[in-house]
Design a protein around this motif. Structure first.
Motif, PDB file in Angstrom:
ATOM      1  N   GLU A  77      10.889  51.101  30.172  1.00  0.00           N
ATOM      2  CA  GLU A  77      11.509  50.694  31.063  1.00  0.00           C
ATOM      3  C   GLU A  77      12.936  50.400  30.497  1.00  0.00           C
ATOM      4  OE1 GLU A  77      11.349  47.007  34.173  1.00  0.00           O
ATOM      5  OE2 GLU A  77       9.496  48.009  33.631  1.00  0.00           O
ATOM      6  N   THR A  78      13.774  50.753  31.345  1.00  0.00           N
ATOM      7  CA  THR A  78      15.304  50.475  30.547  1.00  0.00           C
ATOM      8  C   THR A  78      15.941  49.332  31.431  1.00  0.00           C
ATOM      9  OG1 THR A  78      15.720  52.675  30.265  1.00  0.00           O
ATOM     10  CG2 THR A  78      17.433  51.587  30.235  1.00  0.00           C
ATOM     11  N   PHE A  79      16.493  48.500  30.581  1.00  0.00           N
ATOM     12  CA  PHE A  79      17.294  47.289  31.110  1.00  0.00           C
ATOM     13  C   PHE A  79      18.717  48.041  31.947  1.00  0.00           C
ATOM     14  CE2 PHE A  79      15.259  45.218  27.429  1.00  0.00           C
ATOM     15  CZ  PHE A  79      14.764  44.035  28.234  1.00  0.00           C
ATOM     16  N   THR A  80      18.805  47.427  32.873  1.00  0.00           N
ATOM     17  CA  THR A  80      20.000  47.688  33.919  1.00  0.00           C
ATOM     18  C   THR A  80      21.197  46.828  33.341  1.00  0.00           C
ATOM     19  OG1 THR A  80      19.930  46.196  35.648  1.00  0.00           O
ATOM     20  CG2 THR A  80      18.538  48.125  35.754  1.00  0.00           C
ATOM     21  N   GLY A  81      22.520  47.493  33.998  1.00  0.00           N
ATOM     22  CA  GLY A  81      23.767  46.620  33.656  1.00  0.00           C
ATOM     23  C   GLY A  81      23.500  45.003  34.168  1.00  0.00           C
ATOM     24  N   ALA A  82      22.847  44.895  35.371  1.00  0.00           N
ATOM     25  CA  ALA A  82      22.732  43.545  35.818  1.00  0.00           C
ATOM     26  C   ALA A  82      21.685  42.607  34.768  1.00  0.00           C
ATOM     27  CB  ALA A  82      21.978  43.644  37.126  1.00  0.00           C
ATOM     28  N   ASP A  83      20.556  43.466  34.481  1.00  0.00           N
ATOM     29  CA  ASP A  83      19.843  42.720  33.411  1.00  0.00           C
ATOM     30  C   ASP A  83      20.300  42.230  32.278  1.00  0.00           C
ATOM     31  OD1 ASP A  83      17.753  43.536  35.075  1.00  0.00           O
ATOM     32  OD2 ASP A  83      17.289  45.359  33.878  1.00  0.00           O
ATOM     33  N   GLY A 131      17.640  49.614  25.996  1.00  0.00           N
ATOM     34  CA  GLY A 131      18.823  49.604  26.515  1.00  0.00           C
ATOM     35  C   GLY A 131      19.756  48.177  26.202  1.00  0.00           C
ATOM     36  N   ARG A 135       9.414  40.127  36.013  1.00  0.00           N
ATOM     37  CA  ARG A 135       9.228  41.581  35.399  1.00  0.00           C
ATOM     38  C   ARG A 135       8.490  41.233  33.922  1.00  0.00           C
ATOM     39  NH1 ARG A 135      14.863  44.176  35.835  1.00  0.00           N
ATOM     40  NH2 ARG A 135      14.016  45.637  34.146  1.00  0.00           N
ATOM     41  N   ASP A 181      23.500  41.515  31.726  1.00  0.00           N
ATOM     42  CA  ASP A 181      24.456  40.339  32.187  1.00  0.00           C
ATOM     43  C   ASP A 181      23.612  39.178  32.265  1.00  0.00           C
ATOM     44  OD1 ASP A 181      26.535  42.128  32.447  1.00  0.00           O
ATOM     45  OD2 ASP A 181      26.714  42.414  34.570  1.00  0.00           O
TER      46      ASP A 181
END
Length: 372
Positions: free
Chosen positions: A57-63, A116, A97, A65
């Motif tokens: 699973e890849t961390f998003t930009g919001a994650d 990520g 999560r 932040d």
């Protein structure tokens, strides 16, 4: 300057000591010998997973932040690293999560890979704060050696593999488990070449042994002597590789330390039949159809169950520049004990037997040492 491993302090009660964690891990409840294959998510084969991507699973930009805000909060507390707990590292969105990842490790596939994180632009101290606090959200981080290192640094120190644990060198490491419910790695730098992480389902290996040689299964529930390298005042510790209880197969396997254990007079502790069991286990685990290789890149996290997954590492070559040498952070994490009353009772009986064995082994070790 290379940061030192995080070590426990007298006032910290946020983690398990090495002894407490080891007792927790090895006190595995035992109901019966499993004689039928388990068809569960943890019984995966590497050949079936290579084409998919649901195990990472890849961390998003919001994650990212949210994580960076939590790092800032942790710094503002002024606490030492070992004193930080999950309340000092708020993750309002990611918490659910993290619960899912814990369930996947404990009751599902047995491992989770996360990608990520921008560790190349973080100070190393920020990566340490993040990983330590992630461990607090997952469970209870614990000591990794008698020196009570809580956050280990995995890299080649230039020492001889004959004298130190192999994670401090660049040599191949064979399949094994660590003495904690979960082992986590966060990659800060990757090697110039090699250094692949290799994992295998111990449940799938067990199923294959049942298919090929069911006559060998009983031996996996009897103790092998594990070489302790003299740590903790012991020369070796008897450990049964497998324990089965309440539908769960828990496996501790360490072929190198099972093979290197010797008696007080230096005599070998393995019979030919014992070696045959280990040879078959290794043959299955080393099969390309069973194991899964992955290259951990900067910002990748690997979380593994030490009950259902064995891990290994291929040898590697480093970059010549010290700042580019392969470098990972490591956590050992304990998770809550079984909730079933019958399983808890069997776990407690196992813990009492293990304590008696440890005490008896220490007494023998000291008596023989005094006679030398």
């Amino acid at each position: 300057m290379v940061p030192q491993n995080i070590r426990r302090t007298k006032k910290s009660t946020l983690y398990k000591t090495l002894i407490a964690q080891t007792l927790h891990y090895f006190s595995r409840p035992q109901e019966r010998v499993l004689r039928e294959p388990l068809d569960i998510p943890a019984a995966w084969k590497g050949g079936d997973l290579r084409a998919g991507d649901d195990w990472h699973e890849t961390f998003t930009g919001a994650d990212v932040d949210e994580i960076e805000r939590a790092i800032a909060v942790a710094k503002q507390t002024g606490k030492s690293m070992g004193s930080l707990d999950k309340s000092d590292f708020p993750l309002p969105t990611l918490s659910s999560r993290i619960d899912r990842w814990r369930d996947e490790i404990q009751s599902g596939r047995g491992f989770q890979v996360l990608r990520g994180l921008p560790v190349t632009r973080w100070p190393e101290s920020d990566a340490e704060i993040f990983f330590w606090c992630l461990g607090q959200h997952l469970g209870t981080p614990g000591a990794q050696n008698p020196q009570a290192d809580l956050l280990g640094h995995v890299r080649d120190t230039g020492e001889s593999p004959e004298e130190v644990r192999h994670y401090r060198t660049n040599v191949n490491i064979n399949f094994h488990a660590d003495a904690a419910d979960v082992v986590g790695l966060l990659c800060l730098q990757e090697a110039k070449s090699g250094g692949l992480s290799r994992i295998v389902s111990s449940v799938a290996v067990y199923n294959e042994i049942l298919r090929r040689r069911p006559d060998l299964v009983d031996r996996l529930y009897e103790p092998f002597m594990m070489d302790t390298k003299g740590e903790g005042g012991l020369q070796f510790l008897p450990v049964p590789p497998c324990q089965f209880d309440h539908g769960r197969l828990r496996t501790f396997y360490h072929t190198d330390y099972f093979r290197s254990a010797s008696g007080y007079a230096g005599e070998p502790l393995l019979s030919d039949a014992d070696r045959a069991v280990l040879d078959l286990y290794n043959e299955i685990a080393d099969s390309p159809n069973f194991h899964l290789d992955m290259r951990l890149r900067p910002g990748d996290i690997q979380l593994l169950s030490n009950h259902t997954v064995l891990h290994a590492r291929t040898d590697y070559e480093d970059h010549p520049e010290p700042s580019r040498k392969r470098h990972l952070l490591r956590l050992w994490i304990s998770l809550p004990a079984p909730v079933s009353l019958s399983s808890r009772l069997r776990k407690e009986r196992s813990r009492v037997r293990l304590l008696a064995t440890v005490v008896g082994s220490k007494v023998q070790y000291r008596i023989r040492a005094a006679r030398r």
